[in-house]
Design an enzyme around this catalytic site. Structure first.
Site, PDB file in Angstrom:
ATOM      1  N   ASP A 188       0.849  -1.186   0.000  1.00 18.13           N
ATOM      2  CA  ASP A 188       0.000   0.000   0.000  1.00 18.13           C
ATOM      3  C   ASP A 188       0.893   1.247   0.000  1.00 18.13           C
ATOM      4  O   ASP A 188       1.996   1.214  -0.528  1.00 18.13           O
ATOM      5  CB  ASP A 188      -0.931  -0.051   1.224  1.00 18.13           C
ATOM      6  CG  ASP A 188      -2.278   0.596   0.973  1.00 18.13           C
ATOM      7  OD1 ASP A 188      -2.307   1.803   0.647  1.00 18.13           O
ATOM      8  OD2 ASP A 188      -3.312  -0.077   1.105  1.00 18.13           O
ATOM      9  N   HIS A 246      -3.597   5.963   3.195  1.00 19.58           N
ATOM     10  CA  HIS A 246      -4.435   4.806   2.935  1.00 19.58           C
ATOM     11  C   HIS A 246      -3.890   3.543   3.588  1.00 19.58           C
ATOM     12  O   HIS A 246      -4.636   2.725   4.132  1.00 19.58           O
ATOM     13  CB  HIS A 246      -4.507   4.660   1.404  1.00 19.58           C
ATOM     14  CG  HIS A 246      -5.396   3.611   0.868  1.00 19.58           C
ATOM     15  ND1 HIS A 246      -4.961   2.335   0.581  1.00 19.58           N
ATOM     16  CD2 HIS A 246      -6.703   3.655   0.516  1.00 19.58           C
ATOM     17  CE1 HIS A 246      -5.954   1.640   0.074  1.00 19.58           C
ATOM     18  NE2 HIS A 246      -7.025   2.415   0.024  1.00 19.58           N
ATOM     19  N   SER A 430     -11.024  -1.234  -1.148  1.00 19.10           N
ATOM     20  CA  SER A 430      -9.786  -1.211  -0.356  1.00 19.10           C
ATOM     21  C   SER A 430     -10.044  -1.598   1.082  1.00 19.10           C
ATOM     22  O   SER A 430      -9.183  -2.167   1.751  1.00 19.10           O
ATOM     23  CB  SER A 430      -9.166   0.189  -0.376  1.00 19.10           C
ATOM     24  OG  SER A 430      -8.349   0.385  -1.482  1.00 19.10           O
TER      25      SER A 430
END
Length: 605
Positions: A188, A246, A430
């Site tokens: 990520d 994120h 996600s």
């Protein structure tokens, strides 16, 4: 533009809840920039490198010599004629990938027509097996507004763990497993310092090999996976947006520290996160992601030290347009051969996931996003390649103001601020994929032996819950909803009367006759009610003795926990459900006294 609200706990909140300082942060989801070989002129990317992955045939000199590989690439550039139309244009050798391919780049951006010309020139070289544009991928999280809570407790806001309709039944899974001893690699944006996550984070590695993308002063890959932020302020590059952080959010869903009196919980809070940074400003390159997959699973990558903590699970909450390339597929196949289960998000374009990668790759567990009701999230990709769905959440969906997935986050707009105990809501596939990755960690932590990726996928699918709402046939979302409780019970069989697997099937308007038992006896049944059902009712009648009727949606009722009951003297009991929900209803006939010859029936139109 979408936005996020998060909240920060004051220092004294480590011991007790205090008033909250609220910070509003805006963040865009950056669309993927694919450098494909289409015959129309399109704008070239204004930042970063234009790169190509070249695989030379086995037995050729280029296969073993980086010098010869670069010479062949330069020869292709000359033959293409582009050096005439682009004075000073040259080819640069970047590195060799784990699969033996070579990564090269041109010294300045090319538009799609010129890129196609170069690709065709490469392809006619007998020494070249394949050449692929090194496209960029982005994370598949949608960031949106959330309600700021007064009390940051897991049970209040992490519906995705607890809700009997849309959740994953985490508490029952936690009774038996917490993921201890399992490593989950999270490919990520990296992670930021967070007091509710740090204890479960290993060092990891930063695989981004472009300083523009990484925000580091070098193109070299480096130890650690610190998230420097993915904000951007130039529309010509990849749009404008603030940092998402994120990776801190997805890592939190997997393994946020739990039972520590602060913040929220991670689904596999006994596991360890191996952060692998592959996404930064404007996304991340496929070549970096492919090498990271191999390394995370314990494979060898040129120029990168061996991974001391190979992962049993890889989570990839990222994707880009286009079908799965052989470079990505080869990396995934290597990871699976190493025994690592690869979990990917389906994507957020409300489109067929077959058109996106790595969601369209083989040997992955492709995860779609569901919402509070257990139905399809409006943004989730769909299709036959989706294997299973898990909570992805959304803004105020179904009347639930906190319908996002809540987890650890950093609320800075650009570079991260250190040590923030901040939590925020996000939505997207996600967010769905880490629920599955964490459940795999729970499963592997208690399995009598390490399960192969194929065995893991089979157990996830076999134990999935039926969708409680109808999923249109033209937007399939896999076999059902993730059920962490049932996954765990697939290796530790449930014991006693309260196991869902022990429920006897009950069909509509088909009586179950001859029920009998002693005082305190509990007979359990289950019926899968369609979403179109009306006038749902359960009743017992006939025989002798005295029974109580308990009904609960989605979970087995107990004498202390049920939705509706009937406890009249004797055996004539009736429970009516004015507004039925699609999904599984569990029914218990409990002996208030000894009973015999009783009939149980479920009815709906």
């Amino acid at each position: 533009m979408t936005s996020r609200l998060s909240y920060r706990l004051g220092a004294c909140a480590l011991a007790a809840a205090v008033s909250l300082a609220v910070t509003a942060v805006a963040s865009d989801v950056v669309s993927n920039r694919v450098h494909d070989a289409t015959p129309t002129k399109t704008a070239a990317p204004a930042a970063g490198q234009v790169r190509y992955i070249v695989r030379y045939r086995t037995g050729t000199l280029q296969r073993t010599s980086a010098t010869q590989a670069l010479a062949t690439a330069n020869a292709a550039l000359v033959r293409s004629g582009l050096v005439t139309s682009h004075p000073g244009l040259s080819m640069r050798y970047l590195r060799r990938l784990a699969n033996g391919a070579d990564l090269v780049s041109v010294s300045r951006p090319l538009d799609s027509v010129d890129s196609a010309t170069l690709l065709r020139t490469f392809a006619v070289d007998a020494s070249v097996q394949s050449v692929t544009p090194d496209r960029r991928f982005v994370h598949t999280g949608l960031v949106g507004p959330t309600m700021v809570p007064n009390d940051p407790q897991s049970t209040a806001y992490q519906w995705h763990f607890y809700n009997s309709v849309g959740g994953v039944y985490a508490p029952a899974a936690w009774d038996k497993a917490n993921g201890a001893g399992v490593i989950v690699a999270d490919l990520d944006t990296g992670v930021t310092d967070h007091p509710d996550l740090n204890a479960n984070v290993l060092e990891g590695y930063d695989f981004i090999s472009d300083s523009f993308v990484s925000r580091r002063p070098t193109n070299e890959r480096v130890p650690g996976a610190h998230d420097y932020g993915d904000w951007n302020d130039d529309w010509s590059q990849c749009g404008v947006g603030n940092s998402s952080f994120h990776g801190t959010h997805t890592a939190g869903t997997i393994a946020e520290v739990s039972n520590n009196g602060i913040g929220m919980a991670g689904l596999a809070h006994g596991a360890k996160i191996l952060p692998v940074r592959v996404l930064g400003r404007c996304g991340g390159y496929m070549s970096d992601i492919a090498d990271a997959i191999v390394w995370a699973s314990g494979g060898s990558v040129p120029g990168v030290p061996a991974n001391p903590n190979p992962a049993e699970v890889i989570n990839m909450s990222l994707g880009g347009e286009g079908v799965c390339d052989d470079v990505m597929q080869a990396a995934i196949d290597t990871a699976v051969a190493n025994g690592t289960t690869v979990v990917v998000s389906a994507g957020n374009s409300n489109d067929n996931t077959a058109n996106y990668a790595p969601a369209s790759c083989n040997n992955v567990i492709n995860v779609g996003a569901s919402r509070v009701t257990g139905g399809k999230a409006y943004y989730s990709n769909f299709g036959k390649r989706v294997d299973i769905s898990a909570p992805g959440g959304g803004a105020g969906q179904d009347g639930v103001p906190n319908g996002y997935v809540w987890q650890t986050i950093n609320d800075s707009m650009t570079a991260p601020e250190a040590g923030q105990p901040v939590y925020g809501g996000m939505a997207g596939t996600s967010m769905a994929a880490p629920h599955v990755s964490a459940t795999v960690a729970l499963l592997q932590s208690i399995a009598p032996r390490p399960l192969t990726p194929a065995e893991v996928e089979a157990r996830l699918k076999a134990t999935a819950r039926a969708f409680p709402v109808a999923i249109p046939s033209d937007t399939p979302m896999g076999v059902g909803l993730l059920n962490a409780k049932a996954v765990i019970e697939s290796v530790i069989p449930c014991q006693g009367a309260d196991c869902e697997s022990n429920a006897r099937p009950l069909a509509n308007k088909t009586p179950a006759k001859g029920l009998a038992g002693a005082v305190g006896a509990q007979l359990m049944y289950a019926i899968n009610v369609p979403v179109t059902a009306t006038n749902l009712s359960f009743l017992t009648y006939g025989g002798t003795g005295d029974v109580t009727l308990l009904v609960r949606y989605g979970q087995v009722p107990t004498t202390a926990a049920y939705d509706v009951s009937s406890a009249r003297p004797g055996n004539n009991e009736t429970v009516r459900i004015p507004v039925a929900r699609g999904g599984m209803y569990y029914v218990k006939v409990v002996g208030a006294k000894a009973f015999t010859g009783v009939t149980l029936e479920a009815r709906h139109d």
